[in-house]
Design an enzyme around this catalytic site. Structure first.
Site, PDB file in Angstrom:
ATOM      1  N   LYS A  55      30.127  46.909  51.645  1.00 35.13           N
ATOM      2  CA  LYS A  55      29.836  45.516  51.993  1.00 35.13           C
ATOM      3  C   LYS A  55      29.752  45.344  53.508  1.00 35.13           C
ATOM      4  CE  LYS A  55      31.798  43.786  47.708  1.00 35.13           C
ATOM      5  NZ  LYS A  55      32.979  43.327  46.957  1.00 35.13           N
ATOM      6  N   GLN A  99      38.748  41.098  48.112  1.00 36.63           N
ATOM      7  CA  GLN A  99      38.387  42.158  47.172  1.00 36.63           C
ATOM      8  C   GLN A  99      39.385  42.188  46.010  1.00 36.63           C
ATOM      9  OE1 GLN A  99      35.563  44.167  47.326  1.00 36.63           O
ATOM     10  NE2 GLN A  99      36.223  44.808  45.294  1.00 36.63           N
ATOM     11  N   ASP A 122      31.861  34.512  47.068  1.00 35.26           N
ATOM     12  CA  ASP A 122      31.938  35.190  45.770  1.00 35.26           C
ATOM     13  C   ASP A 122      31.746  34.193  44.623  1.00 35.26           C
ATOM     14  OD1 ASP A 122      32.028  37.889  45.466  1.00 35.26           O
ATOM     15  OD2 ASP A 122      34.190  38.081  45.813  1.00 35.26           O
TER      16      ASP A 122
END
Ligand code: NDP
Length: 297
Positions: A55, A99, A122
């Site tokens: 990422k 994460q 997200d």
């Protein structure tokens, strides 16, 4: 038979990343500011470390500023919340990604709820998912993998309006938002889950199938309606003595069998997978544009 068109997610993701890089350059020229993404990693899971690394690399490639905090496995929930609060308040950070999974002693929901919905790239905040589910509302962000599935369908010219769709899986991060997105495109959607008595029968009626059940090759070729479009979200490692690493990756769909009947299908790897990061970049860019103020041209 066997002539399904392969939907090349790798190529489509590359195209999107190039479009994003061009937009970032324009934003920088107009405002002097670059989109900023903060990635929070707790602990040292090998798979999470790999995802975080890719990422950050993807951010650098399109000209984003990347921020990151790595906390040890034994970090307290409060420490994680403090990091999130700091990024919420930082005007150079436009997107925040924690994460997952977090270590067991940390309440994942509490951490996700603490992310400002304006920086929730997200799309896991309940307010963003709620807005996706409600008519007449639009979420600030849509989760990356589901958004990637829809983008693949769109860029492949698949008409959804009036079509029947089956989504196999109902998780918060994939199945549920995918079903909501398809419904928002005026498809008639049926969701299949582990308590569905006859999954095959539901899938056989679908013009569009999205498989996200986390079961290697569970969706068989003969479940696919002739001419259907198949999006395979699954990533499963299966033992393979002939493979270099001793395993190979397969989807949730029996790819070979499905190719005999589908009109188009995504491969694994190289289908949905590459789209997830591309959509993360797109979400961060959109968030940055909202937060910086659109350039004056
Ligand atoms: P989850 O395990 O959270 O959810 C799986 C879903 O499938 C559940 O809703 C479950 O039903 C359903 N299911 C399980 N077994 C069956 C069955 N026998 N018949 C019908 N439905 C079943 O998985 P995720 O949603 O997180 O991920 C799904 C897949 O997508 C995985 O292979 C994962 O690796 C992959 N993935 C890929 C990503 C990417 O490409 N970037 C990102 C995220 C995930 P129930 O609710 O009843 O338990």
């Amino acid at each position: 038979a066997g002539a399904a068109k392969i939907i090349d997610g790798k190529q489509i993701a590359e195209d999107i990343r190039r479009e994003i890089a061009a937009e970032v350059a324009a934003l920088k020229a107009a405002t002097g500011k670059a989109p900023g993404l903060a990635v929070v990693l707790v602990g040292a899971r090998k798979d999470s470390e790999t995802y975080v690394r890719s990422k950050k690399k993807a951010c650098a490639e399109v000209g984003f500023e990347s921020f990151g905090t790595d906390l040890p496995e034994d970090a307290s929930e409060q420490e994680v919340l403090d990091v999130v609060a700091r990024y919420n308040a930082d005007p150079n950070v436009h997107g925040i990604l924690v994460q997952l999974p977090l270590p067991k002693h940390i309440d994942e929901q509490r951490v996700l709820d603490a992310i400002s919905i304006t920086k929730d790239v997200d799309g896991f905040h309940p307010q963003n998912i709620g807005s996706l589910a409600m008519r007449g509302r639009s979420p600030l962000y849509v989760s990356c993998t589901p958004k990637g599935c829809l983008e693949l369908l769109k860029r492949s010219g698949v008409e959804l309006k009036g079509k029947t769709a089956a989504v196999v899986g109902r998780s918060n991060i994939v199945g549920l938002p995918v079903a909501l997105l398809l419904q928002n495109e005026d498809a008639t959607v049926t969701m299949v889950h582990s308590r569905t008595p006859d999954a095959a029968e539901v899938v056989r009626r679908a013009d569009v199938v999205v498989a996200a059940c986390g079961r290697a090759e569970m969706v068989r070729g003969d479940w696919i309606k002739p001419g259907a479009v198949v999006i395979d979200v699954g990533i499963n490692a299966v033992d393979d003595a002939a493979a270099k690493r001793g395993y190979r990756l397969v989807g949730d769909v029996d790819f070979k069998g499905a190719c005999e009947r589908a009109s188009a299908i995504t491969p694994v790897p190289g289908g949905v997978g590459p789209m997830t990061i591309a959509m993360l970049l797109q979400n961060t860019l959109e968030g940055a544009k909202r937060q910086i103020g659109a350039p004056a041209n």
